[in-house]
Design an enzyme around this catalytic site. Structure first.
Site, PDB file in Angstrom:
ATOM      1  N   ARG A  10     -23.320 -10.887 -71.603  1.00 13.28           N
ATOM      2  CA  ARG A  10     -24.198  -9.855 -72.148  1.00 13.28           C
ATOM      3  C   ARG A  10     -25.247  -9.492 -71.113  1.00 13.28           C
ATOM      4  O   ARG A  10     -25.729 -10.345 -70.371  1.00 13.28           O
ATOM      5  CB  ARG A  10     -24.892 -10.359 -73.433  1.00 13.28           C
ATOM      6  CG  ARG A  10     -23.924 -10.709 -74.561  1.00 13.28           C
ATOM      7  CD  ARG A  10     -23.250  -9.467 -75.103  1.00 13.28           C
ATOM      8  NE  ARG A  10     -22.410  -9.731 -76.239  1.00 13.28           N
ATOM      9  CZ  ARG A  10     -21.104  -9.902 -76.184  1.00 13.28           C
ATOM     10  NH1 ARG A  10     -20.483  -9.860 -75.009  1.00 13.28           N
ATOM     11  NH2 ARG A  10     -20.405 -10.118 -77.265  1.00 13.28           N
ATOM     12  N   THR A  11     -25.607  -8.210 -71.080  1.00 15.66           N
ATOM     13  CA  THR A  11     -26.686  -7.778 -70.212  1.00 15.66           C
ATOM     14  C   THR A  11     -28.004  -8.250 -70.799  1.00 15.66           C
ATOM     15  O   THR A  11     -28.346  -7.910 -71.930  1.00 15.66           O
ATOM     16  CB  THR A  11     -26.706  -6.248 -70.082  1.00 15.66           C
ATOM     17  OG1 THR A  11     -25.462  -5.812 -69.556  1.00 15.66           O
ATOM     18  CG2 THR A  11     -27.824  -5.797 -69.150  1.00 15.66           C
ATOM     19  N   THR A  12     -28.736  -9.046 -70.042  1.00 10.43           N
ATOM     20  CA  THR A  12     -30.006  -9.582 -70.531  1.00 10.43           C
ATOM     21  C   THR A  12     -31.199  -8.916 -69.869  1.00 10.43           C
ATOM     22  O   THR A  12     -32.325  -9.118 -70.306  1.00 10.43           O
ATOM     23  CB  THR A  12     -30.072 -11.098 -70.298  1.00 10.43           C
ATOM     24  OG1 THR A  12     -29.904 -11.367 -68.895  1.00 10.43           O
ATOM     25  CG2 THR A  12     -28.975 -11.818 -71.081  1.00 10.43           C
TER      26      THR A  12
END
Length: 260
Positions: free
Chosen positions: A43-45
């Site tokens: 996931r893009t954090t």
């Protein structure tokens, strides 16, 4: 004969089965791949290349939108010619702040919608309200999957002789308004818009108001530049002007000597 057949089969299985050391090496390779970032569930954090505020307002006969063209790589002003306002059909504009690669993904979705629309060849296009609703659903869906698109989008358009202006943030919170701002503009531009915007203001007055808002943001937001892109949508269609540098003044007393 039956016993030998069983022994042969068992020996064959042992010969075909990978050795324990080989299986361990394969498992280690899998862990290395996961550690290297090949896990499909990543996931893009944190956004990487980002843009800041987008501001839009209604005027008599249409809607005007403006943003700067800077793409910041962290604290570095890395890209100075990014287009953060695009056309989505003949009468719709879409602008976005936040992660630029996510905005490129949104543009790909919009392009697919337009191609699907053209293929039907029924003479009916998606309205600005429909595009805004679609983007809101996409943003909310990605947020619900814990993999949000890191953008706040602004959709402006003209349909049925009425201007349309709506916005949605990265978790799908959406609303329509006479003027909107994203990013730091929500804190610094909205007070100016509330004080100076009036219904049925002219196009020249709308442009001057947006210039003043973006000039203030240039003074106060360290993630922006004074190279501004203006876009308008009216009954004649959507138009995006070439970016231009707005004039600034650094001779204010508070800029020269902030302690006074």
């Amino acid at each position: 004969g039956e016993a030998s057949a069983r022994r042969w089969t068992s020996s064959q299985h042992r010969a075909c089965r990978p050795a324990r050391s080989e299986r361990m090496a394969s498992g280690a390779a899998t862990l290395e791949c996961v550690a290297a970032g090949s896990d499909a569930r990543q996931r893009t954090t944190q956004p990487i290349v980002t843009g800041t505020s987008v501001i839009a307002l209604k005027f008599k006969g249409g809607v005007m939108m403006a943003s700067d063209t800077l793409g910041s790589y962290g604290g570095l002003a890395r890209f100075t010619e990014l287009d953060r306002i695009v056309k989505a059909g003949d009468f719709t504009l879409v602008g976005a702040d936040g992660d630029y690669s996510d905005f490129q993904h949104i543009q790909k979705i919009l392009k697919e919608l337009q191609v699907e629309d053209k293929c039907k060849a029924d003479g009916i296009e998606f309205t600005p309200h429909q595009i805004w609703s679609c983007l809101t659903r996409i943003l909310y869906h990605r947020r619900s999957k814990m993999n949000p698109l890191w953008n706040n989008v602004v959709v402006a358009g003209f349909t049925d002789n009425e201007p349309f202006l709506g916005t949605s943030d990265l978790i799908g919170t959406a609303f329509e308004a006479d003027f909107v701002a994203t990013g730091l503009g929500m804190h610094m531009a909205l007070p100016i818009l509330r004080r100076r915007w009036v219904p049925d203001m002219g196009e020249a007055d709308a442009r001057a108001l947006l210039e003043d808002c973006l000039r203030v943001l240039f003074y106060r937001d360290c993630r922006t530049i004074n190279r501004i892109s203006f876009a308008t949508v009216t009954a004649h269609g959507a138009k995006i002007d070439e970016p231009k540098a707005i004039p600034t003044n650094w001779e204010y007393r508070s800029f020269i000597n902030p302690s006074q």
